[in-house]
Design an enzyme around this catalytic site. Structure first.
Site, PDB file in Angstrom:
ATOM      1  N   ARG A  27     -13.016  27.986   9.256  1.00  0.00           N
ATOM      2  CA  ARG A  27     -13.371  26.669   8.737  1.00  0.00           C
ATOM      3  C   ARG A  27     -14.885  26.485   8.829  1.00  0.00           C
ATOM      4  NH1 ARG A  27      -9.328  26.386   6.074  1.00  0.00           N
ATOM      5  NH2 ARG A  27      -7.639  24.907   6.344  1.00  0.00           N
ATOM      6  N   HIS A  84     -14.055  28.803  -1.120  1.00  0.00           N
ATOM      7  CA  HIS A  84     -12.792  28.577  -0.409  1.00  0.00           C
ATOM      8  C   HIS A  84     -11.597  29.020  -1.270  1.00  0.00           C
ATOM      9  CE1 HIS A  84     -10.798  26.009   2.931  1.00  0.00           C
ATOM     10  NE2 HIS A  84      -9.987  26.962   2.540  1.00  0.00           N
TER      11      HIS A  84
HETATM   12  C1  OXD Z   1      -5.449  26.473   3.761  1.00  0.00           C
HETATM   13  C2  OXD Z   1      -6.729  26.888   3.166  1.00  0.00           C
HETATM   14  O1  OXD Z   1      -5.455  26.006   4.891  1.00  0.00           O
HETATM   15  O2  OXD Z   1      -6.771  27.091   1.940  1.00  0.00           O
HETATM   16  O3  OXD Z   1      -4.408  26.615   3.112  1.00  0.00           O
HETATM   17  O4  OXD Z   1      -7.712  27.029   3.876  1.00  0.00           O
END
Ligand code: OXD
Length: 303
Positions: A218, A266
């Protein structure tokens, strides 16, 4: 028992079909709710602010693998993250791609290609590259298996340090030892108070000089200013980031134009619609029979 679906329309169309075939009640969007008491399950990325309007809510299902975007659940409401082989395989693929790109100096070759420069670097054998994977959950283990099969020297890091699949796994109290032997570091950790801001200057200083960073955890785990300083100092050689803080990363952010950093928006995984629906059906079935909820999140721990 009914599932209220609040996510992408395209995904909703697939879920509606899968639920119809399974003979389960499916409500597409809050506007379609006629009786809030009927809603026992909610599938979404982020729920509406007030969940108390659904007095019989039993579980909220994150349509992705992550749950850090979710607020605290009302008492008695289970939180489930989607468990789907496709998610694990997609992130594994991204991690393998990013690791190979860094291992084989692609950021540098992409930069050279931009100016038509033919200039070769030496090649390091995979078996001479030590890979440290932070996060030994399902995705971490899959990535470890693939990278090990390619010959990389893989070790893991997890809170508990429990060995998995024959891998040496370092625990939370051995972070320094783990980092010291990670020539290529892969972050797959969930976002928790313990991992937020974890990758900072002191963290980078414990890596071998010129270490490579693959980040698919993250964005909030990575201190971008510290990364830039570590790149400038040669402490980090190059980085591939699939997650940033914020997302989207502003288009004037330094990292976009830094040749040592490759960013993808992402895209590590995107839950396959059918697999997501099947996970939701499994949650409904478990709720009905009182069995453990698939993908149940320990809300104290945060994953
Ligand atoms: C998820 C992401 O948590 O795409 O699915 O990061």
């Amino acid at each position: 028992m009914a599932l209220l679906f609040m996510s992408l329309a395209e995904r909703g169309a697939v879920w509606a079909r899968v639920f119809e075939q399974a003979n389960e009640r499916f409500i597409l969007g809050e506007d379609a709710v006629t009786d809030p008491a009927e809603v026992t399950h909610l599938a979404c990325w982020q729920p509406p602010a007030d969940l108390t309007v659904y007095p019989n809510l039993q579980a909220v299902i994150s349509v992705g693998a992550g749950v850090d975007q979710m607020p605290a659940m009302p008492p008695g409401v289970t939180l489930s993250r989607t468990i789907a082989p496709g998610i694990e395989e997609m992130v594994r693929d991204w991690v393998v791609m990013a690791s190979l790109m860094l291992h084989r100096d692609m950021p540098q070759y992409l930069e050279q290609a931009g100016r038509g420069e033919w200039s070769a670097k030496g090649v390091t054998l995979a078996r001479k590259r030590r890979v440290g994977i932070m996060g030994m959950g399902r995705i971490g283990r899959l990535a470890a298996a693939s990278l090990s099969a390619m010959g990389f020297n893989v070790v893991g890091y997890s809170r508990s340090g429990t060995p998995v699949d024959g891998l040496n796994v370092f625990g939370a109290d051995q972070l320094g030892d783990f980092l010291a032997q990670s020539d290529l570091l892969v972050c797959l950790l969930p976002l928790t108070p313990q991992t937020e801001g974890m990758m900072d200057a002191a963290f980078f200083a414990q890596l071998p000089q010129g270490a490579l960073l693959v980040h698919a955890g993250r964005g909030k785990q990575l201190d971008m200013a510290a990364l830039r300083t570590a790149l400038d100092a040669g402490q980090i050689g190059a980085a591939m980031l699939d997650v940033t803080e914020p997302e989207p990363l502003p288009n004037d952010h330094w990292a976009w134009s830094d040749p040592r950093v490759v960013i993808t928006p992402h895209v590590g995984s995107s839950t396959d619609h059918e697999e997501g629906a099947r996970h939701a059906l499994a949650v409904l079935a478990a709720s009905r029979s009182g069995l453990p909820i698939p993908g149940e999140v320990d809300q104290q721990r945060g994953y």
